[in-house]
Enzyme design. Structure first.
Site, PDB file in Angstrom:
ATOM      1  N   ARG A 112       2.595   4.253  -5.254  1.00 13.68           N
ATOM      2  CA  ARG A 112       3.769   4.366  -4.357  1.00 13.68           C
ATOM      3  C   ARG A 112       4.999   4.091  -5.209  1.00 13.68           C
ATOM      4  O   ARG A 112       6.187   4.493  -4.787  1.00 13.68           O
ATOM      5  CB  ARG A 112       3.849   3.444  -3.485  1.00 13.68           C
ATOM      6  N   ASP A 122      10.526  -5.240   7.167  1.00 11.82           N
ATOM      7  CA  ASP A 122       9.344  -4.627   7.317  1.00 11.82           C
ATOM      8  C   ASP A 122       8.674  -5.169   8.677  1.00 11.82           C
ATOM      9  O   ASP A 122       9.267  -5.944   9.308  1.00 11.82           O
ATOM     10  CB  ASP A 122       8.367  -5.033   6.068  1.00 11.82           C
ATOM     11  N   ASP A 166       7.335   6.566   8.195  1.00 11.79           N
ATOM     12  CA  ASP A 166       6.951   6.349   6.620  1.00 11.79           C
ATOM     13  C   ASP A 166       6.446   7.944   6.205  1.00 11.79           C
ATOM     14  O   ASP A 166       5.035   8.066   6.399  1.00 11.79           O
ATOM     15  CB  ASP A 166       5.977   5.209   6.697  1.00 11.79           C
ATOM     16  N   ARG A 178       2.753  10.340   7.262  1.00 15.62           N
ATOM     17  CA  ARG A 178       2.171  10.262   8.533  1.00 15.62           C
ATOM     18  C   ARG A 178       1.958  11.510   9.327  1.00 15.62           C
ATOM     19  O   ARG A 178       1.002  11.789   9.796  1.00 15.62           O
ATOM     20  CB  ARG A 178       3.201   9.462   9.592  1.00 15.62           C
ATOM     21  N   HIS A 228       0.409  -6.926   4.383  1.00 18.50           N
ATOM     22  CA  HIS A 228      -0.150  -6.384   5.460  1.00 18.50           C
ATOM     23  C   HIS A 228      -1.227  -7.527   5.811  1.00 18.50           C
ATOM     24  O   HIS A 228      -1.783  -7.691   7.299  1.00 18.50           O
ATOM     25  CB  HIS A 228      -0.901  -5.232   5.496  1.00 18.50           C
ATOM     26  N   LYS A 266      12.939   0.501  -0.325  1.00 22.10           N
ATOM     27  CA  LYS A 266      12.091  -0.846   0.130  1.00 22.10           C
ATOM     28  C   LYS A 266      11.299  -1.083  -1.307  1.00 22.10           C
ATOM     29  O   LYS A 266      11.259  -0.385  -2.048  1.00 22.10           O
ATOM     30  CB  LYS A 266      11.202  -0.521   1.170  1.00 22.10           C
ATOM     31  N   HIS A 267      10.819  -2.176  -1.303  1.00 20.21           N
ATOM     32  CA  HIS A 267      10.912  -3.456  -0.375  1.00 20.21           C
ATOM     33  C   HIS A 267      11.636  -4.344  -0.972  1.00 20.21           C
ATOM     34  O   HIS A 267      11.054  -5.016  -1.991  1.00 20.21           O
ATOM     35  CB  HIS A 267       9.367  -4.026   0.059  1.00 20.21           C
TER      36      HIS A 267
END
Length: 496
Positions: free
Chosen positions: A138, A252, A70, A78, A181, A168-169
């Site tokens: 985002r 995901d 990601d 990351r 999450h 995504k998503h």
């Protein structure tokens, strides 16, 4: 050449522990014929260590290997040692398609230098819900066509540098109040309503997106039983048949509570493939990954999974790996410097003023209020700590700092009114108490992460859309009266 005998591992992507490939993990990957691994911050040491890791993985995963990450930009990056790309909404505020294309290309250059060939970006979610706890900046915009244009330009640049993208998503995470999450969101919209907003970017880019990542969201008017990731009505009925999408569909992460707590890895892996996914993102503990592999194997044996459909899925993933082969390309120092300058320019272009804020004179007595530290939530990286915020005010001669343990609980009416200008730096992501929306007490609001916090604080504001180095360079220049905030908010942020 295609795999001679289809194995469950051909249809699964896993994660791993550590910054190097140990013998046990290598044996697990090899013995289960796994060809896809997703890397996280926990796997990333120095650039050289990442290059060694991806080289070792490539040897174990085989010639059709996929290594994903990601690296969206903003707070969802990351590999933080690479040039830090603006958040999607910062590019939306800048509104420059060519710049978005160049940023996408630079992101891919950095990833390719590490031996990574798949980036789970760009985000196509249309953020039309200010209460959304997980998407916000985002997203490129609240306008679906603007999302399609900007994300399309970003992806064009990214693909030109040889790294696959996964939009995504699907079918859209922009209108949720819940973070998948942690819990299972529901979006109670008809297919016609989705077609009028959420699905527009996916339709626009369906012919060019190499892969699509699913959303763990229930759309009860389409499928009241399963979230989109596990729904044949959504993945096959809407994505494959109605939209006509031909690329790879990846789920995901199954370890996210929206799916894991209700289905577990084993059942969810089979349901996702039955629904029409091509690759199952079975991250988690080794026993959970094994459970997914074993469940897929058992479903193949019992014909609960159709062999012909699985072969088509495997072929799609093979084709993706062939189109974007794993390669490690040197990242020249000169190019890296150019890419950093590009990112900084794009961050600066996105800097946005709400409510006519004015930079304070450098001798103005200031009180800077911020959260002392902000830990990573597993999706976003850690927020900007107070010591970094202090660097923004290095040129000011009279600054007092007021660290707050939990900033979203701040009651601005309790702030001192003693002649100092109160500067609130929102370095966390959560929304504030609604009671703060009309309350006085803040003179200048610096929203350096979630732009919708501007709606919670009754003060003129500067929105940076993120807290990467480039964003803070731009904000510091504005505070010192050396730069203007010329961005135009791609979402509604003005007070009523």
């Amino acid at each position: 050449m295609p795999h001679n005998t289809l194995q469950p591992g051909h249809l699964v992507m896993v994660d791993m522990e550590g910054t190097s490939l140990d013998a046990d993990t290598a044996d697990f990957l090899r013995s289960h014929h796994i060809r896809a691994v997703c890397l996280f911050r926990k796997n990333l040491g120095t650039a050289a260590e990442v290059q060694k890791l991806t080289t070792d993985l490539r040897e174990v995963l085989g010639p059709l290997a996929l290594i994903g990450i990601d690296q969206e930009g903003g707070s969802v990056i990351r590999a933080t040692f690479l040039p830090q790309a603006p958040a999607a909404m910062a590019l939306g505020a800048g509104g420059d398609l060519e710049q978005a294309k160049q940023v996408g290309a630079a992101v891919s250059r950095g990833l390719r230098s590490l031996g990574i060939n798949w980036n789970f970006a760009p985000v196509l979610d249309v953020n039309n819900n200010p209460a959304n706890p997980v998407i916000a900046e985002r997203s490129f915009s609240a306008d679906p066509m603007a999302v399609a244009r900007l994300a399309g330009a970003w992806m064009e640049g990214a693909l030109s540098e040889g790294v696959a993208c996964s939009v995504k998503h699907f079918p859209g995470h922009g209108d949720t109040h819940t973070d998948s999450h942690h819990a299972l969101p529901t979006v109670d919209k008809s297919l016609a309503e989705l077609e009028a907003l959420e699905l527009i970017p996916f339709r626009e880019l369906a012919s060019v997106a190499p892969a699509v990542m699913t959303a763990h969201i229930v759309y009860p008017q389409i499928d009241p039983e399963h979230p989109a990731t596990l729904s044949r009505k959504v993945l096959t009925g809407v994505l494959r048949e109605a939209i006509g999408y031909q690329g790879v569909v990846i789920t995901d992460a199954l370890m996210m509570k929206a799916v894991h707590d209700r289905y577990g890895h084993a059942r969810a892996a089979v349901l996702a493939l039955q629904a029409g996914a091509d690759l199952v993102l079975a991250q988690g503990a080794r026993h959970e990954q094994l459970a997914a592999l074993q469940a897929i194997g058992a479903a193949m044996q019992s014909a609960a999974l159709d062999a012909a459909a699985l072969q088509v899925a495997c072929d799609r993933v093979d084709d993706l790996a062939r189109r974007f082969p794993l390669q490690t390309t040197p990242y020249r120092e000169v190019q890296q410097g150019l890419d950093i300058a590009l990112m900084n320019k794009a961050w600066a272009r996105g800097l946005t003023a709400i409510g006519a804020p004015m930079p304070p004179a450098r001798n103005t007595p200031l009180r800077v209020i911020a959260q002392a530290s902000v830990a990573s939530d597993g999706v976003s990286e850690a927020g900007l700590p107070l010591e970094k915020i202090q660097e923004l005010f290095a040129a000011f001669s009279n600054v007092e700092y007021l660290p707050i343990a939990v900033l979203r609980q701040l009651d601005v009416q309790t702030l001192p009114r003693d002649g100092r200008r109160n500067v609130l730096v929102s370095n966390h992501h959560g929304r504030y108490q609604q009671s703060s929306a009309e309350a006085e007490g803040v003179d200048l609001h610096l929203a350096i992460w979630n732009p919708f916090q501007v709606l919670d604080i009754n003060a003129p504001a500067i929105v940076t859309w993120g807290y990467a180095d480039g964003a803070m360079v731009a904000l510091k220049a504005w505070l010192q009266g050396e730069a203007a905030a010329t961005g135009i908010a791609p979402v509604a942020l003005a007070h009523a």
